[in-house]
Structures are given as structure tokens and as C-alpha cells.
Design a protein around this motif. Sequence first.
Motif, PDB file in Angstrom:
ATOM      1  N   UNK A  51       5.083  30.282 -38.834  1.00  0.00           N
ATOM      2  CA  UNK A  51       3.800  29.832 -39.397  1.00  0.00           C
ATOM      3  C   UNK A  51       4.012  28.525 -40.139  1.00  0.00           C
ATOM      4  N   UNK A  52       3.233  27.514 -39.811  1.00  0.00           N
ATOM      5  CA  UNK A  52       3.272  26.257 -40.552  1.00  0.00           C
ATOM      6  C   UNK A  52       1.909  26.014 -41.181  1.00  0.00           C
ATOM      7  N   UNK A  53       1.915  25.607 -42.439  1.00  0.00           N
ATOM      8  CA  UNK A  53       0.674  25.339 -43.174  1.00  0.00           C
ATOM      9  C   UNK A  53       0.802  23.974 -43.821  1.00  0.00           C
ATOM     10  N   UNK A  54      -0.018  23.027 -43.380  1.00  0.00           N
ATOM     11  CA  UNK A  54      -0.021  21.688 -43.973  1.00  0.00           C
ATOM     12  C   UNK A  54      -1.064  21.630 -45.078  1.00  0.00           C
ATOM     13  N   UNK A  55      -0.686  20.999 -46.202  1.00  0.00           N
ATOM     14  CA  UNK A  55      -1.520  20.996 -47.405  1.00  0.00           C
ATOM     15  C   UNK A  55      -1.976  19.595 -47.764  1.00  0.00           C
ATOM     16  N   UNK A  56      -3.071  19.518 -48.517  1.00  0.00           N
ATOM     17  CA  UNK A  56      -3.599  18.209 -48.915  1.00  0.00           C
ATOM     18  C   UNK A  56      -2.984  17.702 -50.207  1.00  0.00           C
ATOM     19  N   UNK A  76       4.594  17.099 -38.086  1.00  0.00           N
ATOM     20  CA  UNK A  76       4.862  15.662 -38.100  1.00  0.00           C
ATOM     21  C   UNK A  76       5.274  15.103 -39.457  1.00  0.00           C
ATOM     22  N   UNK A  77       5.339  15.949 -40.477  1.00  0.00           N
ATOM     23  CA  UNK A  77       5.827  15.495 -41.768  1.00  0.00           C
ATOM     24  C   UNK A  77       4.874  14.581 -42.520  1.00  0.00           C
ATOM     25  N   UNK A  78       3.593  14.526 -42.123  1.00  0.00           N
ATOM     26  CA  UNK A  78       2.639  13.671 -42.831  1.00  0.00           C
ATOM     27  C   UNK A  78       2.084  14.352 -44.074  1.00  0.00           C
ATOM     28  N   UNK A  79       2.115  15.675 -44.080  1.00  0.00           N
ATOM     29  CA  UNK A  79       1.604  16.430 -45.217  1.00  0.00           C
ATOM     30  C   UNK A  79       2.691  17.374 -45.737  1.00  0.00           C
ATOM     31  N   UNK A  80       2.605  17.695 -47.002  1.00  0.00           N
ATOM     32  CA  UNK A  80       3.477  18.734 -47.539  1.00  0.00           C
ATOM     33  C   UNK A  80       3.214  20.024 -46.763  1.00  0.00           C
ATOM     34  N   UNK A  81       4.297  20.703 -46.396  1.00  0.00           N
ATOM     35  CA  UNK A  81       4.148  21.802 -45.434  1.00  0.00           C
ATOM     36  C   UNK A  81       4.968  23.019 -45.836  1.00  0.00           C
ATOM     37  N   UNK A  82       4.365  24.178 -45.660  1.00  0.00           N
ATOM     38  CA  UNK A  82       5.055  25.459 -45.821  1.00  0.00           C
ATOM     39  C   UNK A  82       5.480  25.932 -44.438  1.00  0.00           C
ATOM     40  N   UNK A  96       7.169   6.792 -31.868  1.00  0.00           N
ATOM     41  CA  UNK A  96       6.741   5.405 -31.919  1.00  0.00           C
ATOM     42  C   UNK A  96       6.229   4.986 -33.280  1.00  0.00           C
ATOM     43  N   UNK A  97       6.489   3.735 -33.625  1.00  0.00           N
ATOM     44  CA  UNK A  97       6.007   3.187 -34.876  1.00  0.00           C
ATOM     45  C   UNK A  97       6.608   3.832 -36.110  1.00  0.00           C
ATOM     46  N   UNK A  98       7.748   4.471 -35.953  1.00  0.00           N
ATOM     47  CA  UNK A  98       8.377   5.133 -37.076  1.00  0.00           C
ATOM     48  C   UNK A  98       7.897   6.556 -37.298  1.00  0.00           C
ATOM     49  N   UNK A  99       6.927   6.991 -36.491  1.00  0.00           N
ATOM     50  CA  UNK A  99       6.415   8.362 -36.631  1.00  0.00           C
ATOM     51  C   UNK A  99       7.305   9.333 -35.852  1.00  0.00           C
ATOM     52  N   UNK A 100       7.260  10.584 -36.246  1.00  0.00           N
ATOM     53  CA  UNK A 100       8.061  11.601 -35.581  1.00  0.00           C
ATOM     54  C   UNK A 100       7.332  12.933 -35.610  1.00  0.00           C
ATOM     55  N   UNK A 101       7.835  13.878 -34.837  1.00  0.00           N
ATOM     56  CA  UNK A 101       7.354  15.243 -34.962  1.00  0.00           C
ATOM     57  C   UNK A 101       8.501  16.207 -34.667  1.00  0.00           C
ATOM     58  N   UNK A 102       8.555  17.271 -35.426  1.00  0.00           N
ATOM     59  CA  UNK A 102       9.488  18.359 -35.174  1.00  0.00           C
ATOM     60  C   UNK A 102       8.837  19.255 -34.126  1.00  0.00           C
ATOM     61  N   UNK A 121       9.705  24.997 -47.985  1.00  0.00           N
ATOM     62  CA  UNK A 121       8.617  24.102 -48.358  1.00  0.00           C
ATOM     63  C   UNK A 121       9.136  22.671 -48.274  1.00  0.00           C
ATOM     64  N   UNK A 122       8.472  21.831 -47.504  1.00  0.00           N
ATOM     65  CA  UNK A 122       8.859  20.433 -47.337  1.00  0.00           C
ATOM     66  C   UNK A 122       7.790  19.572 -47.994  1.00  0.00           C
ATOM     67  N   UNK A 123       8.149  18.914 -49.090  1.00  0.00           N
ATOM     68  CA  UNK A 123       7.169  18.120 -49.827  1.00  0.00           C
ATOM     69  C   UNK A 123       7.120  16.684 -49.322  1.00  0.00           C
ATOM     70  N   UNK A 124       5.923  16.155 -49.237  1.00  0.00           N
ATOM     71  CA  UNK A 124       5.699  14.781 -48.801  1.00  0.00           C
ATOM     72  C   UNK A 124       4.946  14.055 -49.898  1.00  0.00           C
ATOM     73  N   UNK A 125       5.313  12.804 -50.125  1.00  0.00           N
ATOM     74  CA  UNK A 125       4.625  11.993 -51.121  1.00  0.00           C
ATOM     75  C   UNK A 125       3.232  11.664 -50.604  1.00  0.00           C
ATOM     76  N   UNK A 126       2.201  12.166 -51.266  1.00  0.00           N
ATOM     77  CA  UNK A 126       0.823  11.951 -50.827  1.00  0.00           C
ATOM     78  C   UNK A 126       0.194  10.705 -51.443  1.00  0.00           C
ATOM     79  N   UNK A 127       0.991   9.948 -52.209  1.00  0.00           N
ATOM     80  CA  UNK A 127       0.421   8.763 -52.878  1.00  0.00           C
ATOM     81  C   UNK A 127       0.031   7.709 -51.865  1.00  0.00           C
TER      82      UNK A 127
END
Length: 225
Positions: free
Chosen positions: A192-197, A145-151, A128-134, A219-225
Motif C-alpha cells: 500500500x502506498x499513500x501519497x500525502x499533501x 515517483x517521490x514527488x510527495x511524502x509517502x507512506x 527524463x528531466x531528472x524525474x524518476x519512479x520506483x 515513511x519517505x519524506x519529501x520537501x514540499x516547499x
Amino acid sequence: MTEYSAFEVMGPIMVGPSSSHTAGACKIANVAADIVTEGYTAVDFQLHGSFAHTYKGHGTDRALVGGILGFEPDDDRIKRSFELADEAGLSYKFTQTNLGDKFHPNTVKLVFSYPNKDDEFIIGSSIGGGAMKIVDIGGIPIEFNGEYSTILLKYPEQKGVISFVSTQLSTHNYNIESLNTSKDKLTNVVTLTVELDQPLTDELQETILNDPRFSLAKYVEVDHA
């Protein structure tokens, strides 16, 4: 009226009541393509629930193909994603399926096929609202959920792996937003999934992802800007 008029109404921003069928779907495919091994030549989009019934009218099909091609949900090229996939030599098809009641109605299983290796699959839900989760990577349940850069790491169960990863991150002053493990009870393979700030440096990617203990290291990088 064309078959995909929803895109023309919504525009490339993809706001509105169908964001879960377009923006969310595009994000699932985009992230899934980053997770699996490179070199796939075909993708079978197995559509569950609402996705299976409405995917043409809401443009879910074009959004999924666009996501695989690396397009973000606001990329105007999504309207031509079929044509662009053909030009890239990527085969694709859409299959209606029933993944079971435990999955969200807007769920898709993406099966990636390779010329010289076994298929890989990812399952994702548009919530919903354009959000998703694997929710599944190769048969292993996961929450990403792809909101943070993740290993993303897979390895045969053994001691010291989590300590290794967390020590590397701590030494380089990273905050861990979340750390989760899931184990396949039949194979004893841990995911193992690790979300980073913040995004991971190239140096730290080299150190962590090339550790020989991992059968899969992404490693999946997300734009944190």
C-alpha cells in the motif's frame, strides 16, 4: 580527459540532456535507500537498457552511489561518491543486465545485501528531466515517483487496513494525493502506498508505522516547499 568528465561539464546542478542519467539515477538510489531496511553493507546496481551501456560516460555510476549515501542530485560530493562509499565501508558493484521489455530503458535494479538477512531489492526508472519512479519493491509492481511524502506499507491481505490508515489521516486533517495497492498473487502480500499533501507528524508516524499488522512500514519524506 578523465573518465567522468560529464560531471565537470554539467556541474553539481546536473542540468542538460544527461539529467536522466545522473539526477534521475541519484534520486532513485536516494529513495531506494530510504525504503529498504537499514544495515546493508553492499549494493549491486544492476543496470538495464541505456543505463547498462552509458553509465560510465554519463556518471550514472557515481550518481547511484551518491544517492545511496544520501546525497541529493545537486550535491557536489557525488563526484567523490566512490571514495566516500569506501570510507563508509559500503561495497558496491555495477552489473549489466536485461530486465525485459516492460521496463524503461533507463532502469536500475538495486540489490541490497545484509550480513545476517536476505537481500532486498528495489527497481527504479529515470523517466527524463531528472524525474524518476520506483516501479518494483521486492518483486511487487508499484508506482511511486517521490514527488510527495509517502507512506509505504506491506501486510498480509486482510480487511480494515486501508480504513485504518485513511481514518488516521483524515482525523488529523491530511489530504491524500493518491492511494494505491498492489498484491502479490502467490503470497497474498499487499503493498500500500499513500501519497500525502504535507509531511507526516512524528506522532502519526508512530501510530501508523508501528501497527503490528505491517511486515514493512516506511515513511519517505519529501520537501514540499
